[in-house]
Design an enzyme around this catalytic site. Structure first.
Site, PDB file in Angstrom:
ATOM      1  N   ASN A 128      10.719   3.662 -62.508  1.00 55.50           N
ATOM      2  CA  ASN A 128      11.514   2.645 -63.446  1.00 55.50           C
ATOM      3  C   ASN A 128      12.841   2.582 -62.971  1.00 55.50           C
ATOM      4  OD1 ASN A 128      11.153   5.341 -64.599  1.00 55.50           O
ATOM      5  ND2 ASN A 128      12.788   4.679 -65.672  1.00 55.50           N
ATOM      6  N   GLU A 159      14.183   9.623 -66.022  1.00 55.02           N
ATOM      7  CA  GLU A 159      14.783   9.155 -67.304  1.00 55.02           C
ATOM      8  C   GLU A 159      16.076  10.011 -67.656  1.00 55.02           C
ATOM      9  OE1 GLU A 159      10.904   9.384 -66.713  1.00 55.02           O
ATOM     10  OE2 GLU A 159      11.441   7.373 -67.194  1.00 55.02           O
ATOM     11  N   ASP A 203       9.241   0.240 -68.926  1.00 57.51           N
ATOM     12  CA  ASP A 203       8.859   1.607 -68.228  1.00 57.51           C
ATOM     13  C   ASP A 203       7.605   1.440 -67.370  1.00 57.51           C
ATOM     14  OD1 ASP A 203       9.411   4.087 -67.075  1.00 57.51           O
ATOM     15  OD2 ASP A 203       8.402   4.941 -68.628  1.00 57.51           O
TER      16      ASP A 203
END
Lengths: 177, 607
Positions: B279, B194, B326
């Site tokens: 991801n 992230e 995701d």
């Protein structure tokens, strides 16, 4: 702090604070005034102004919802409600007041070992949107706005683009800072 | 002269022996059913115990023998290790304390260790400061600290033997995973998908901490350690070079995520390690297109089979090319030997983030089975078994729906139908036991800019419970299931109020164990799923139930202490969007059931 000044410059159109519209009892209003005496709220120029009407909000508050959900929710949970990781902000934002609220986002904060709020000073998107996040959280708290994604009050729709332009301008100027 | 040769031979012999010992110690330990020497119970990731002193007939008498508070409030993942020395070795979330507890003396602290870490690492850990536990081999404990420092401790004394930095938290790299020792190397991945990091798996020397190899998840072949002529994909050589670069828009692979932060499994016979990557960078798929068209973003959300000695990639399988939800592909690869279409196969089974249960051949990487274990799964209808690609449902394609469009009611949520909670596999039943999440989401991609050390997310996400089907418990947000990995079918299921975020355990006592987010440890009949026993720990369970035998007595132990992404997403409760804004939610708030606080609870039968 120059970043703030720039962010705040993109002040919002004059809004009536929600409590007045909701017609809450005077006691609540008195508390509210004490909490925000230093914000010159009556001018409508202060950050954190909001309108809540039938569960709908003004465009700046809506923008605040979006930014909150994109950036803050990952720790503070959905709809400002807090999580096992970070505190509930529905009342917290109001209690902090504008200066501390904005300052915490900019500089971060170590509450206790293991509980740390990051600094967003390097994130122009967040820095440019602090007033909107503040409006949203105050709308959730004082304004009684419910959970979930609010809709924008129809009569205020047209100002949405202006808000976005303002935010972009703020982001750009913060970027250059 | 003879004497000197004798000494030299002895020295050579000792050296050889010590190498052999380092190589085999973990394998020897895990082959002893009395020990729980690695987080997943064995290299294959089966979380299965041959112990049967606690069984279907007497589990009702199981009781807590002692409890130990870790003094740490954050989410407690992972579990205790037992290697036969009368101690339990446990760890905590940040600040990543390590305790050696005397099993015979109600958990008296034999020694403890607390690293000194920069607290600025905390807010760059996207989903709580969890840690999935210690690894052990040859008298050493290994811990991956939150700040990416990998350390080795002397298990006897708690003394620090060496430390090495595996990443930089100021650019958003952090660590949550448990290392794994294979041969004379300790393997560790990284978190930060992230934050636009570039994921990698790295091997360090167990003796010295010196880096031996590093294989990236994205980028040129020589850094991913792929040879397009020999590395295979679905049984055929990849052929084309540098797909880790060419399947991205210009330079985006450098912040392409693919963080391997889950569990690593290992097949000692094939001498291959297996893990999945996370991801692909930003959650906004539009920013990962090339010339306006979707591209695969290799090798994010990919199962890697690597040679543990040099990191070379034997085969790859990308579960989700061009991710739009995701669906971080880090879920553990269970290594199971099964009969498939009349043939004995070396299988690899995944209860995946995507809601699909996969079965692959672990020698070749061929895809054998891909069926939904979470029936609400709707982002893809099924998998094309020839190409290994999902048939994506356009209605739930966040790319097709577009940037700044809120695509609604996608199942499962970004948390996945299963997240990090490891599954169990019983070779006796041939079934996989898994705690799963029954949660869906709305997903709105937005344009985001990369700033080093700042979140690089690019999507707004809200979650809601998955729609119930006939026979489901009202308001359930999780289940515990028994899954047939060959047939691709759920054999039985138990619905739970909240996502089941704890690791499962299967035993030869015909029992399966799991924990709930309310804090219950439950034992169920492995054949039927009937609940036979439960115990309420002080806080929600996201750790794993482990079992071992000491002095002839079988124990079970689990860390409780709510947190993790489950604690963040579910603390305030989810809303049913159909109730409309502001309606009182029919779905429970986790905060009404449990609060923070880490505790180890140890169970045994009465004497």
């Amino acid at each position: 702090m120059t970043v703030f000044a720039r962010a705040c410059r993109s002040t919002l159109p004059v809004f009536v604070v929600a409590l007045l519209m909701l017609g809450l009892p005077p006691a609540g209003l008195a508390d509210e005034q004490r909490a925000t005496d230093d914000e010159q709220r009556t001018t409508g120029e202060a950050p954190g102004a909001f309108v809540v009407e039938d569960g709908k909000v003004d465009p700046a508050t809506y923008q605040g919802y979006l930014v909150y959900t994109r950036v803050c929710m990952a720790c503070h949970g959905p709809d400002g409600l807090g999580s096992s990781f970070a505190p509930n902000l529905v009342r917290g934002a109001e209690r902090l007041g504008w200066a501390d609220f904005a300052g915490t986002i900019a500089t971060g904060r170590e509450v206790q070992p293991g509980q740390v709020m990051p600094s967003f000073a390097d994130d122009p998107y967040v820095m440019g949107n602090i007033p909107n996040i503040y409006s949203y959280l105050r709308a959730r708290g004082e304004g009684g706005l419910g959970r979930g994604r609010p809709k924008i009050i129809e009569s205020m729709q047209e100002t949405t683009e202006d808000i976005e332009e303002d935010n972009e301008a703020a982001a750009e100027s913060a970027d250059g800072a | 002269m003879l004497r000197e040769i004798g000494y030299a031979l002895t020295a050579a012999g000792l050296m050889a022996a010590s190498v052999a010992y380092a190589n085999d110690n973990q394998l020897e330990l895990q082959q002893n059913p009395e020990f729980w020497a690695t987080q997943l119970g064995n290299y294959q990731g089966n979380r299965f115990s041959e112990l049967d002193q606690v069984n279907r007939d007497n589990v009702g008498e199981l009781r807590s023998v002692w409890q130990f508070s870790t003094g740490v409030l954050r989410g407690h993942e992972g579990g205790p290790l037992y290697v036969g020395d009368g101690r339990l070795y446990i760890h905590t979330p940040f600040p990543n304390k390590v305790f050696a507890l005397d099993l015979e003396d109600e958990g008296r602290v034999v020694w403890s260790y607390e690293p000194d870490q920069d607290s600025r690492v905390i807010p760059v850990m996207c989903c709580d400061t969890v840690n999935r536990g210690l690894a052990y081999a040859d008298g050493r404990l290994f811990l991956g600290q939150a700040d990416n420092t990998l350390i080795a401790l002397d298990a006897e004394s708690g003394e620090l033997l060496w430390e090495v930095s595996n990443g930089d938290h100021t650019v958003g790299e952090t660590n949550t995973m448990s290392p794994l020792v294979v041969h004379d190397k300790v393997l560790i991945g990284i978190s930060g998908g992230e934050y636009g990091i570039r994921g990698h798996m790295t091997a360090y020397d167990v003796e010295t901490g010196e880096q031996v190899w590093r294989g990236y998840s994205t980028g040129p072949d020589d850094e991913v350690l792929i040879d397009p002529e020999t590395t295979t994909m679905l049984g055929e050589p990849i052929g084309e070079a540098d797909l880790g670069v060419s399947t991205w828009p210009e330079g985006e692979w450098e912040r392409g995520g693919g963080a391997p932060w889950g569990w690593v499994t290992y097949d000692p016979e094939l001498d291959l390690i297996y893990y999945g990557t996370g991801n692909p960078g930003t959650w906004n798929p539009e920013q990962r297109t090339k010339d306006g068209e979707p591209v695969d973003n290799k090798w994010a959300i990919t199962v890697f089979a690597r040679d543990p000695n040099n990191g070379e990639v034997k085969w790859v399988y990308q579960k989700v090319p061009f991710d739009e939800w995701d669906y971080d592909g880090v879920n553990e690869n269970q290594l199971i030997d099964i009969e498939y279409e009349g043939e004995q196969r070396k299988g690899l089974a995944i209860i995946d983030r995507t809601g699909f249960g996969f079965l692959l051949d672990r020698e070749t990487g061929e895809l054998l089975v891909a069926e939904k274990f979470a029936p609400e799964t709707n982002w893809a209808d099924d998998y094309d078994m020839e190409t290994g690609r999902p048939n994506v449902n356009e209605q739930y394609s966040t790319y097709r729906q577009g940037v700044d469009v809120n695509t609604t009611d996608i199942c499962p949520t970004a948390m996945g139908a299963k997240n990090m909670q490891p599954t169990a596999y019983s070779p006796r039943t041939g079934l996989i036991y898994a705690g799963i999440n029954r949660i869906c989401m709305n997903y709105e991609p937005f344009e985001t800019e990369y700033v080093a050390g700042q979140p690089y997310v690019g999507a707004t996400l809200t979650m809601m419970p998955a729609p119930t089907q006939e026979g489901d418990m009202e308001g359930r947000m999780g289940s515990f299931i028994a899954w047939d990995p060959v047939a691709g079918e759920t054999v039985w299921k138990i619905d739970e109020r909240f996502a089941v975020w704890s690791g499962a355990l299967a035993t030869a006592g015909d029992l399966a164990f799991y924990g709930t987010l309310e804090g219950h440890v439950k034992a169920v009949d492995i054949e039927t799923g009937e609940e036979l026993w439960r115990f309420k720990t002080p806080s929600g369970i996201i750790g794993n139930v482990n079992t071992f035998m000491h002095e002839g007595k079988q124990y079970l132990a689990v860390l409780s202490g709510v947190g993790g992404w489950a604690g963040i997403g579910l603390a305030a409760g989810l809303e049913n969007p159909e109730d409309g804004l502001g309606a009182v939610s029919a779905f429970s708030a986790l905060g009404d059931y449990t609060k923070l606080g880490g505790v180890l609870t140890v169970f045994a039968l009465p004497d």
